[in-house]
Design a protein around this motif. Structure first.
Motif, mmCIF file in Angstrom:
data_model
loop_
_atom_site.group_PDB
_atom_site.id
_atom_site.type_symbol
_atom_site.label_atom_id
_atom_site.label_comp_id
_atom_site.label_asym_id
_atom_site.label_seq_id
_atom_site.Cartn_x
_atom_site.Cartn_y
_atom_site.Cartn_z
ATOM 1 N N THR A 166 0.811 -1.226 0.000
ATOM 2 C CA THR A 166 0.000 0.000 0.000
ATOM 3 C C THR A 166 0.843 1.274 0.000
ATOM 4 N N GLY A 167 2.168 1.153 0.154
ATOM 5 C CA GLY A 167 3.019 2.343 0.216
ATOM 6 C C GLY A 167 2.868 3.098 1.517
ATOM 7 N N THR A 168 2.499 2.384 2.580
ATOM 8 C CA THR A 168 2.270 3.014 3.890
ATOM 9 C C THR A 168 3.418 2.698 4.846
ATOM 10 N N ILE A 169 3.829 3.715 5.631
ATOM 11 C CA ILE A 169 4.803 3.463 6.701
ATOM 12 C C ILE A 169 4.019 2.955 7.905
ATOM 13 N N ILE A 170 4.391 1.800 8.411
ATOM 14 C CA ILE A 170 3.636 1.226 9.535
ATOM 15 C C ILE A 170 4.145 1.789 10.850
ATOM 16 N N LYS A 171 5.476 1.803 10.996
ATOM 17 C CA LYS A 171 6.028 2.234 12.273
ATOM 18 C C LYS A 171 7.429 2.799 12.085
ATOM 19 N N ALA A 172 7.677 3.990 12.639
ATOM 20 C CA ALA A 172 9.021 4.575 12.646
ATOM 21 C C ALA A 172 9.254 5.100 14.061
ATOM 22 N N ASN A 173 10.007 4.340 14.847
ATOM 23 C CA ASN A 173 10.156 4.650 16.283
ATOM 24 C C ASN A 173 10.711 6.047 16.536
ATOM 25 N N LEU A 174 11.653 6.507 15.697
ATOM 26 C CA LEU A 174 12.326 7.774 15.973
ATOM 27 C C LEU A 174 11.571 8.981 15.417
ATOM 28 N N ALA A 175 10.503 8.755 14.658
ATOM 29 C CA ALA A 175 9.682 9.859 14.150
ATOM 30 C C ALA A 175 8.229 9.363 14.108
ATOM 31 N N PRO A 176 7.530 9.429 15.268
ATOM 32 C CA PRO A 176 6.184 8.832 15.351
ATOM 33 C C PRO A 176 5.198 9.383 14.329
ATOM 34 N N VAL A 177 5.430 10.635 13.841
ATOM 35 C CA VAL A 177 4.508 11.214 12.854
ATOM 36 C C VAL A 177 4.421 10.356 11.595
ATOM 37 N N LEU A 178 5.482 9.591 11.313
ATOM 38 C CA LEU A 178 5.501 8.768 10.102
ATOM 39 C C LEU A 178 4.654 7.502 10.252
ATOM 40 N N SER A 179 4.425 7.075 11.497
ATOM 41 C CA SER A 179 3.719 5.811 11.721
ATOM 42 C C SER A 179 2.287 5.910 11.192
ATOM 43 N N LEU A 181 1.462 6.562 8.105
ATOM 44 C CA LEU A 181 1.345 7.553 7.029
ATOM 45 C C LEU A 181 1.368 6.871 5.647
ATOM 46 N N PRO A 182 0.311 7.053 4.840
ATOM 47 C CA PRO A 182 0.323 6.474 3.479
ATOM 48 C C PRO A 182 1.163 7.344 2.545
ATOM 49 N N LEU A 183 2.449 7.366 2.786
ATOM 50 C CA LEU A 183 3.366 8.290 2.109
ATOM 51 C C LEU A 183 3.368 8.103 0.591
ATOM 52 N N GLY A 184 3.384 6.827 0.153
ATOM 53 C CA GLY A 184 3.464 6.555 -1.285
ATOM 54 C C GLY A 184 2.327 7.222 -2.053
ATOM 55 N N PRO A 185 1.055 6.906 -1.734
ATOM 56 C CA PRO A 185 -0.060 7.523 -2.470
ATOM 57 C C PRO A 185 -0.089 9.045 -2.329
ATOM 58 N N LEU A 186 0.257 9.583 -1.145
ATOM 59 C CA LEU A 186 0.198 11.037 -0.947
ATOM 60 C C LEU A 186 1.236 11.754 -1.816
ATOM 61 N N VAL A 187 2.452 11.220 -1.865
ATOM 62 C CA VAL A 187 3.497 11.848 -2.688
ATOM 63 C C VAL A 187 3.175 11.668 -4.167
ATOM 64 N N SER A 188 2.666 10.496 -4.539
ATOM 65 C CA SER A 188 2.318 10.225 -5.935
ATOM 66 C C SER A 188 1.299 11.248 -6.443
ATOM 67 N N GLU A 189 0.312 11.552 -5.598
ATOM 68 C CA GLU A 189 -0.721 12.517 -5.989
ATOM 69 C C GLU A 189 -0.107 13.908 -6.208
ATOM 70 N N ARG A 190 0.854 14.265 -5.362
ATOM 71 C CA ARG A 190 1.439 15.615 -5.450
ATOM 72 C C ARG A 190 2.388 15.774 -6.648
ATOM 73 N N VAL A 191 3.163 14.732 -6.977
ATOM 74 C CA VAL A 191 4.160 14.889 -8.046
ATOM 75 C C VAL A 191 3.722 14.272 -9.378
ATOM 76 N N GLY A 192 2.603 13.556 -9.371
ATOM 77 C CA GLY A 192 2.078 12.999 -10.617
ATOM 78 C C GLY A 192 2.924 11.888 -11.199
ATOM 79 N N LEU A 193 3.609 11.144 -10.348
ATOM 80 C CA LEU A 193 4.436 10.021 -10.806
ATOM 81 C C LEU A 193 4.149 8.806 -9.930
ATOM 82 N N PRO A 194 4.353 7.588 -10.467
ATOM 83 C CA PRO A 194 4.208 6.416 -9.598
ATOM 84 C C PRO A 194 5.283 6.417 -8.505
#
Ligand SMILES: [Zn+2]
Length: 399
Positions: A166-179, A181-194
């Protein structure tokens, strides 16, 4: 009912799919070996020069490949061969390494040349996910080309547990904001690339496989050794991810009953004895100079100057690292282990110590003893690996 997810059916080989697979095999040969002529490719793929022509000509016409200057065909005479290689003006690849508080982005050519880079920072304790997405997109916008061939896609290497489906970060202990976060789809939408996202050490392994010391190697392990420990495994040309990317947590396999506490909640994980923190604690106990900033490089320099206790500590650290490598070798026998991170600065002395410990512990086999090598000191393996995620997706051979 089994909890296993259903897999998509494997399609039969249609003529268009056969062409795609053949095209991938030709590109794979170039990545594995380097520039090759049509005759070389025909020999390597057991086909005719004419058949190779029908595969490579469309890639030359579309600017992916380029023919180099003619080279001598040797004593046999005949038409001079022109080696094929990736065109510097072909479609590039965008790559991102996302760490707690920092983003490194790069534009990489299909041949693995880093064309441009940018860096951004965010507060690792921020609660605002938008600031992280903005930081990634800003970095990408600084490296994405304003003109020329559009990039093939964006690869993202993340220092944390990910869901690669799904392109989602499940857990990042040192930066909880990332846990979460569906980073892949969100960035893809912004830059228009897979966008293709994966765990940092697995992306690093792809960097080794496509552009580094594992070119043409079908099975190997890529280790990152520094403040954290990570391993990416490639076995028979397949990156080992487990279900949805859940695998690869070898740092949390227990190697010491009742050992040190680990942030994961267990005790005695491999990571508790094979990272900088262990080394610094032991250096402090021994009273070595600059113990609190000790890394493998500074310890190796102390050992070279025959500082009392330094060589023994370097050897114990090498032994600790060897334990996990031996376990990997006994289970899957990757045979080749590439060390990245602070391990590189330990130099050949440290490499040899690890290799000696590993070879003395694994069972002997006709395949030969496992080898330990150091990544290059100018280590772009992570962004190159992120770019490799895009190449893997496009070729679908080493996935
Ligand atoms: Zn652990």
């Amino acid at each position: 009912m089994s909890p296993r997810r259903e897999r998509a059916a494997t399609p039969l080989i249609s003529p268009s799919l056969a062409h795609q697979v053949n095209r991938s095999r030709v590109l794979q040969s170039l990545y594995d070996i380097g520039p090759l002529s049509r005759s070389d490719l025909a020999r390597l793929t057991s086909t005719t020069r004419a058949a190779i022509g029908t595969i490579v000509q469309p890639m030359i016409d579309s600017g992916i490949l380029v023919e180099g200057d003619p080279r001598s065909s040797g004593a046999t005479g005949g038409k001079p061969a022109r080696p094929l290689w990736f065109s510097p003006s072909g479609p590039p690849i965008a790559a991102v390494h996302l760490m707690p508080g920092q983003v490194d982005a790069a534009l990489v050519s299909t041949a693995g040349d880093v064309l441009s880079t940018s860096t951004g920072t965010f507060l690792p304790d921020t609660r605002d996910a938008d600031t992280v997405i903005d930081c990634v997109v800003d970095c990408l916008n600084r490296v994405l080309p304003a003109e020329g061939a559009p990039p093939l896609g964006v690869g993202v290497a993340v220092g944390g547990m990910v869901n690669t489906d799904t392109g989602t970060i499940i857990k990042a202990n040192l930066a909880p904001v990332l846990s979460g976060l569906p980073l892949g789809p969100l960035v893809s939408e912004r830059v228009g690339l897979p966008v293709y996202l994966d765990h940092h050490p697995r992306a690093q392994a792809l960097g080794d496989r496509w552009f580094g010391q594992a070119r043409g190697v079908h099975s190997f392990a890529s280790l990152y050794l520094a403040d954290v420990l990570g391993v990416g495994l490639v076995i028979d040309d397949t990156v080992q991810r487990g279900q949805a990317g859940a695998g690869g947590e070898i740092g949390h396999t227990v190697v010491q009953l009742d050992g040190r506490n680990c942030p994961c909640g267990q005790r005695g994980c491999w990571e508790t004895i094979a990272t900088d923190e262990w080394l610094r604690d032991e250096a402090a106990t021994l009273g070595l100079p600059a113990a609190q900033t000790m890394t493998t490089g500074s310890l190796a320099r102390l050992a070279a100057r025959q500082h009392p206790g330094a060589d023994e500590l370097l050897d114990r650290f090498a032994h600790n690292i060897s334990l996990g490598i031996v376990n990997l070798q006994q289970i899957l026998a990757p045979g080749l282990f590439i060390l990245h991170g602070h391990a590189i600065a330990g130099g050949d002395t440290f490499r040899r110590k690890i290799e000696d410990h590993v070879q003395s512990r694994v069972l002997q086999h006709a395949a030969g003893p496992p080898r330990i090598v150091l990544a290059e000191a100018n280590d772009h393996a992570t962004v190159l690996g992120a770019a490799g995620l895009v190449i893997s997706h496009n070729l679908k051979l080493i996935a």
